[in-house]
Design a protein around this motif. Sequence first.
Motif, PDB file in Angstrom:
ATOM      1  N   UNK B 191      58.056  34.341 -63.817  1.00 55.94           N
ATOM      2  CA  UNK B 191      58.236  34.239 -65.268  1.00 55.94           C
ATOM      3  C   UNK B 191      57.683  35.484 -65.968  1.00 55.94           C
ATOM      4  N   UNK B 192      56.558  35.985 -65.480  1.00 52.04           N
ATOM      5  CA  UNK B 192      55.971  37.196 -66.080  1.00 52.04           C
ATOM      6  C   UNK B 192      56.924  38.375 -65.927  1.00 52.04           C
ATOM      7  N   UNK B 197      60.056  42.314 -68.536  1.00 52.21           N
ATOM      8  CA  UNK B 197      61.360  43.001 -68.597  1.00 52.21           C
ATOM      9  C   UNK B 197      61.894  43.004 -70.029  1.00 52.21           C
ATOM     10  N   UNK B 198      61.684  41.898 -70.724  1.00 53.29           N
ATOM     11  CA  UNK B 198      62.232  41.768 -72.081  1.00 53.29           C
ATOM     12  C   UNK B 198      61.346  42.365 -73.172  1.00 53.29           C
ATOM     13  N   UNK B 199      60.174  42.894 -72.799  1.00 49.51           N
ATOM     14  CA  UNK B 199      59.250  43.423 -73.796  1.00 49.51           C
ATOM     15  C   UNK B 199      59.597  44.893 -74.088  1.00 49.51           C
ATOM     16  N   UNK B 200      60.110  45.137 -75.286  1.00 48.77           N
ATOM     17  CA  UNK B 200      60.636  46.466 -75.616  1.00 48.77           C
ATOM     18  C   UNK B 200      59.531  47.520 -75.781  1.00 48.77           C
ATOM     19  N   UNK B 201      58.310  47.085 -76.113  1.00 48.27           N
ATOM     20  CA  UNK B 201      57.263  48.063 -76.439  1.00 48.27           C
ATOM     21  C   UNK B 201      56.638  48.735 -75.221  1.00 48.27           C
ATOM     22  N   UNK B 202      57.001  48.268 -74.017  1.00 47.92           N
ATOM     23  CA  UNK B 202      56.384  48.883 -72.825  1.00 47.92           C
ATOM     24  C   UNK B 202      57.441  49.390 -71.845  1.00 47.92           C
TER      25      UNK B 202
END
Lengths: 334, 334
Positions: B191-192, B197-202
């Motif tokens: 899940x992490x 993957x979906x976190x645009x800021x990193x």
Amino acid sequence: MKIAVDAMGGDNAPEAIVSGVMLAKKDFPELEFQLYGKEAEIKKYVTDESNITVIHTDEKVDSEDEPVRAIRRKKQASMVLAAQAVKKGEADACFSAGNTGALLAAGLFIVGRIKGIERPGLMSTLPVIGENRGFDMLDLGANAENKAEHLLKYGILGSFYAANVRKVENPRVGLLNNGTEESKGSEVTKKAFELLTNEASINFVGNIESRDILNGVADVVVTDGFTGNAVLKSIEGTALNITKLLKQSILDEGVKGKLGALLLKNALGGLKNEMDYSKYGGAVLFGVKSPVIKTHGATEPEAVAATIRQIHTMLETKVVEKLTEQFERDDAAN
Amino acid sequence: MKIAVDAMGGDNAPEAIVSGVMLAKKDFPELEFQLYGKEAEIKKYVTDESNITVIHTDEKVDSEDEPVRAIRRKKQASMVLAAQAVKKGEADACFSAGNTGALLAAGLFIVGRIKGIERPGLMSTLPVIGENRGFDMLDLGANAENKAEHLLKYGILGSFYAANVRKVENPRVGLLNNGTEESKGSEVTKKAFELLTNEASINFVGNIESRDILNGVADVVVTDGFTGNAVLKSIEGTALNITKLLKQSILDEGVKGKLGALLLKNALGGLKNEMDYSKYGGAVLFGVKSPVIKTHGATEPEAVAATIRQIHTMLETKVVEKLTEQFERDDAAN
């Protein structure tokens, strides 16, 4: 005793595998081997045909194959045939240096679990640094997560192996945790601590930390498959990097470095030998009905021979039969 | 900038702590220090009184104290007073070489969490072997278990630190897992993986294995506190054991060994220096409202000075303020 060998598994197959079998034959002339794989290739390395049967197959499991799918679809793969031989009773144990996940799947789905052991664990004997002995650790990654009840079983399994195969008297079983205090841990390790404490058949010595396992704080280290995998790979990565760095630093010193390295040849060689735990054999998928052993992919003949020695001891001491009997007895009593 | 120092924490306190502060003062004459602890003992090591305030207290947290209880009951302990100073705004950051659990509790319960960060993580900069750079890893054990959502936050936190404090451009964030394939892992890491993957800021680079972290496969390594703790202690234990074994092997070689070691003095010294990550400072409890830093218990003045350098950079770059602003903005947007 008959051993089914996946002759095509690993980076150096079939040469390293077959040469390793030839080495082992010298010590154990009574052992019978079934070598699964490409007959013509295998036969190149068979220097003594006594007690050797080659079973030809063209198919093999590749290292990039998805494990469960490979086992289900590649019915004629050398690894699958070796596991089938064990299932049918044509062989007493099987081993492979191929795809680890696929061998675990073959062990679970073809050879089958011992009744009462829900989640077999992957176990290796690792070195206690500076002492000529090892410790057993499981699960090293057969499972991506485990419950406390599984950890209890690993304590029993590891203890059984240490006592029977490695002849350790009253093996000390430790639970890998994030601190040595009784109160430490996750939900799973706290519950496992309780279960292990109440298990009369083992010598549980409490929580231990990964910092101390190479010092031999326990003869059996119990952990879940995710943590065990991470810890084993950390130890390997650190040892490898330090050795690499040391080599580089020596080269950087030029002639002085070469001379120093020459004088320290024994010391540096001892370091390498100390960290090489393939001398204890391969990783056992422990908790299935017969010995299923994984040897390192980049294995050499000596490591294959060490694995066969280990399998020989496992068969001779009947450790899996004894384990099965105990769990069946417990099962009947409950 | 004001730093609250627990002068009584750690094995070599107060000498190593105060001497380290004196060392750091030379580089940062503008920094103000509040030293909490036994005044008479502390003053023995104060060689330059400018910008130094000693706040006397007889009480201290001991290494064997139960962390949360110690923080609640020992209201006048040097560590508690240092954390209180930060809470009251009298200091901008605090550090201690004392009881890790107690400092974590002081950070969480006295300094307080940043809104939106449910589970602050313990983060250290560890060495990439053979290269003059490090990588950040968290959680190293502030939590005994974590949810996938916490791991997402660790990715953001670590990335923030690497970019702001260590000036790494577009830091590569990796998720520690039991294989590099996307499909690998426990429920939590699977899940992490999705959340990261979906976190645009990193700049998420996927799953990584503990075997490769010392090679610098990622600038930020994200993991749960249980695994992170086990991996860090494995690395430390392995490095320590190899060094010890090498020393012993050299001694066993007698005169030849001594001569070899002399020729390899630089190479062997380089190895030690390479593994010593105290040069990057201490472990940060990241996700609380001000910098709270833990230095190793057996710390030397040089490591204390390195920690103060790190705190100085954290304050100068305003990394915690920026982090707080971003999380408050995100919180307001949701």
